[in-house]
Write a protein that holds these residues in place. Structure first.
Motif, mmCIF file in Angstrom:
data_model
loop_
_atom_site.group_PDB
_atom_site.id
_atom_site.type_symbol
_atom_site.label_atom_id
_atom_site.label_comp_id
_atom_site.label_asym_id
_atom_site.label_seq_id
_atom_site.Cartn_x
_atom_site.Cartn_y
_atom_site.Cartn_z
ATOM 1 N N THR A 52 26.274 -38.468 -82.430
ATOM 2 C CA THR A 52 25.650 -39.624 -82.019
ATOM 3 C C THR A 52 24.237 -39.868 -81.992
ATOM 4 O O THR A 52 23.405 -39.129 -81.787
ATOM 5 C CB THR A 52 26.510 -39.971 -80.610
ATOM 6 N N PHE A 53 23.903 -41.073 -81.801
ATOM 7 C CA PHE A 53 22.537 -41.349 -81.499
ATOM 8 C C PHE A 53 21.871 -41.103 -79.935
ATOM 9 O O PHE A 53 22.811 -41.348 -79.346
ATOM 10 C CB PHE A 53 22.267 -42.760 -81.727
ATOM 11 N N ARG A 54 20.676 -40.608 -80.158
ATOM 12 C CA ARG A 54 20.399 -40.418 -78.686
ATOM 13 C C ARG A 54 18.858 -40.977 -78.682
ATOM 14 O O ARG A 54 18.109 -40.525 -79.349
ATOM 15 C CB ARG A 54 20.226 -38.713 -78.374
ATOM 16 N N TRP A 55 18.922 -41.996 -78.121
ATOM 17 C CA TRP A 55 17.489 -42.996 -78.058
ATOM 18 C C TRP A 55 16.528 -42.187 -77.073
ATOM 19 O O TRP A 55 17.199 -42.016 -76.009
ATOM 20 C CB TRP A 55 17.902 -44.459 -77.656
ATOM 21 N N THR A 56 15.395 -41.745 -77.549
ATOM 22 C CA THR A 56 14.522 -41.353 -76.645
ATOM 23 C C THR A 56 13.512 -42.238 -76.254
ATOM 24 O O THR A 56 12.634 -41.993 -75.055
ATOM 25 C CB THR A 56 13.908 -40.161 -77.413
ATOM 26 N N HIS A 57 13.108 -43.551 -77.117
ATOM 27 C CA HIS A 57 12.174 -44.614 -76.517
ATOM 28 C C HIS A 57 12.577 -45.846 -77.101
ATOM 29 O O HIS A 57 13.047 -45.918 -78.262
ATOM 30 C CB HIS A 57 10.908 -44.099 -77.271
ATOM 31 N N LEU A 58 12.604 -46.602 -76.134
ATOM 32 C CA LEU A 58 12.845 -48.359 -76.540
ATOM 33 C C LEU A 58 11.641 -48.927 -76.263
ATOM 34 O O LEU A 58 11.201 -48.995 -74.903
ATOM 35 C CB LEU A 58 14.008 -48.661 -75.781
ATOM 36 N N ARG A 59 11.126 -50.014 -76.881
ATOM 37 C CA ARG A 59 10.140 -50.758 -76.743
ATOM 38 C C ARG A 59 10.447 -52.146 -77.178
ATOM 39 O O ARG A 59 10.874 -52.352 -78.211
ATOM 40 C CB ARG A 59 8.964 -50.359 -77.690
ATOM 41 N N VAL A 60 10.638 -53.136 -76.186
ATOM 42 C CA VAL A 60 11.213 -54.373 -76.465
ATOM 43 C C VAL A 60 10.045 -55.423 -76.124
ATOM 44 O O VAL A 60 9.759 -55.522 -75.111
ATOM 45 C CB VAL A 60 12.395 -54.658 -75.782
ATOM 46 N N THR A 61 9.909 -56.404 -76.937
ATOM 47 C CA THR A 61 9.038 -57.888 -76.807
ATOM 48 C C THR A 61 9.681 -58.840 -76.833
ATOM 49 O O THR A 61 10.972 -58.572 -77.235
ATOM 50 C CB THR A 61 7.809 -57.753 -77.663
ATOM 51 N N PRO A 62 9.592 -60.018 -76.550
ATOM 52 C CA PRO A 62 10.449 -61.260 -76.672
ATOM 53 C C PRO A 62 11.066 -61.380 -78.217
ATOM 54 O O PRO A 62 12.112 -62.145 -78.515
ATOM 55 C CB PRO A 62 9.622 -62.334 -76.518
ATOM 56 N N SER A 63 10.195 -60.941 -79.481
ATOM 57 C CA SER A 63 10.468 -60.870 -80.721
ATOM 58 C C SER A 63 10.766 -59.885 -81.493
ATOM 59 O O SER A 63 11.330 -59.852 -82.476
ATOM 60 C CB SER A 63 9.561 -61.620 -81.278
ATOM 61 N N VAL A 64 10.317 -58.444 -80.734
ATOM 62 C CA VAL A 64 10.576 -57.516 -81.818
ATOM 63 C C VAL A 64 11.049 -56.368 -80.667
ATOM 64 O O VAL A 64 10.588 -56.112 -79.607
ATOM 65 C CB VAL A 64 9.279 -56.777 -82.338
ATOM 66 N N GLY A 65 11.786 -55.482 -81.364
ATOM 67 C CA GLY A 65 12.546 -54.194 -80.524
ATOM 68 C C GLY A 65 12.175 -52.996 -81.379
ATOM 69 O O GLY A 65 12.631 -53.305 -82.752
ATOM 70 N N VAL A 66 12.006 -51.945 -80.915
ATOM 71 C CA VAL A 66 11.978 -50.525 -81.673
ATOM 72 C C VAL A 66 12.698 -49.644 -81.049
ATOM 73 O O VAL A 66 12.438 -49.358 -79.793
ATOM 74 C CB VAL A 66 10.356 -50.403 -82.034
ATOM 75 N N ALA A 67 13.445 -48.784 -81.540
ATOM 76 C CA ALA A 67 14.101 -47.677 -80.723
ATOM 77 C C ALA A 67 14.170 -46.488 -81.889
ATOM 78 O O ALA A 67 13.916 -46.626 -82.689
ATOM 79 C CB ALA A 67 15.662 -48.022 -80.780
ATOM 80 N N THR A 68 13.561 -45.359 -81.017
ATOM 81 C CA THR A 68 13.282 -44.179 -81.740
ATOM 82 C C THR A 68 14.291 -43.183 -81.004
ATOM 83 O O THR A 68 14.360 -43.041 -80.026
ATOM 84 C CB THR A 68 11.821 -43.701 -81.788
ATOM 85 N N GLY A 69 14.701 -42.136 -81.830
ATOM 86 C CA GLY A 69 15.801 -41.222 -81.403
ATOM 87 C C GLY A 69 16.003 -40.089 -82.301
ATOM 88 O O GLY A 69 15.201 -40.208 -83.398
ATOM 89 N N ARG A 70 17.143 -39.601 -82.062
ATOM 90 C CA ARG A 70 17.547 -38.567 -83.053
ATOM 91 C C ARG A 70 19.169 -38.823 -83.387
ATOM 92 O O ARG A 70 19.991 -39.150 -82.536
ATOM 93 C CB ARG A 70 17.364 -37.189 -82.465
ATOM 94 N N ARG A 71 19.702 -38.284 -84.270
ATOM 95 C CA ARG A 71 21.133 -38.174 -84.666
ATOM 96 C C ARG A 71 21.087 -37.057 -85.708
ATOM 97 O O ARG A 71 20.236 -36.876 -86.872
ATOM 98 C CB ARG A 71 21.531 -39.489 -85.466
ATOM 99 N N ASP A 72 22.265 -36.194 -85.279
ATOM 100 C CA ASP A 72 22.554 -35.176 -86.282
ATOM 101 C C ASP A 72 21.171 -34.307 -86.930
ATOM 102 O O ASP A 72 20.688 -33.748 -87.625
ATOM 103 C CB ASP A 72 22.925 -35.644 -87.888
ATOM 104 N N GLY A 73 20.483 -34.210 -85.378
ATOM 105 C CA GLY A 73 19.239 -33.302 -85.583
ATOM 106 C C GLY A 73 17.829 -33.838 -86.368
ATOM 107 O O GLY A 73 16.751 -33.298 -86.477
ATOM 108 N N ALA A 74 18.115 -35.192 -86.794
ATOM 109 C CA ALA A 74 17.013 -35.929 -87.768
ATOM 110 C C ALA A 74 16.683 -37.118 -86.895
ATOM 111 O O ALA A 74 17.559 -37.659 -86.163
ATOM 112 C CB ALA A 74 17.475 -36.399 -89.038
ATOM 113 N N GLY A 75 15.163 -37.536 -87.072
ATOM 114 C CA GLY A 75 14.675 -38.431 -86.148
ATOM 115 C C GLY A 75 15.267 -39.725 -86.948
ATOM 116 O O GLY A 75 15.617 -39.809 -88.162
ATOM 117 N N CYS A 76 15.258 -41.097 -85.898
ATOM 118 C CA CYS A 76 15.733 -42.339 -86.614
ATOM 119 C C CYS A 76 14.873 -43.291 -85.701
ATOM 120 O O CYS A 76 14.681 -43.123 -84.843
ATOM 121 C CB CYS A 76 17.185 -42.366 -86.288
ATOM 122 N N THR A 77 14.283 -44.219 -86.525
ATOM 123 C CA THR A 77 13.907 -45.445 -85.863
ATOM 124 C C THR A 77 14.602 -46.513 -86.402
ATOM 125 O O THR A 77 14.746 -46.926 -87.649
ATOM 126 C CB THR A 77 12.285 -45.361 -86.318
#
Length: 96
Positions: A52-77
């Motif tokens: 499963t996804f494990r989000w480590t960082h979320l950043r949200v503005t009114p128009s843009v959202g960025v989530a970074t984390g890991r799944r299956d041992g690999a990074g995902c953004t």
């Protein structure tokens, strides 16, 4: 979807089931995978991951959202934009 967090939850559910998540992806979506693989919305398959996804960082503005984390041992953004009041994923980057 009203929030970036709702979009992420629906996308994670679709990806985990291996369902296509095309309705959650923007028309100009770009998926960047390991080894330089680049796919557009029509070619982004739902992939059933082993973890499963494990989000480590979320950043949200009114128009843009960025989530970074890991799944299956690999990074995902995941990058999403709020366009005309609707959140859509515009980019996914997966590491190897």
């Amino acid at each position: 979807m009203n929030t970036f967090e709702e979009l992420l939850a629906r996308w994670c559910d679709a990806e985990t089931r291996g369902d296509g998540a095309e309705s959650l992806l923007a028309a100009d979506f770009r998926g960047d995978g390991p080894d330089g693989l680049v796919l557009d919305r029509d070619h982004w398959p739902g992939r059933a991951p082993t973890g499963t996804f494990r989000w480590t960082h979320l950043r949200v503005t009114p128009s843009v959202g960025v989530a970074t984390g890991r799944r299956d041992g690999a990074g995902c953004t995941v990058v999403a934009a709020c366009r005309e009041g609707r959140w859509l994923i515009v980019n996914v980057q997966r590491g190897s």
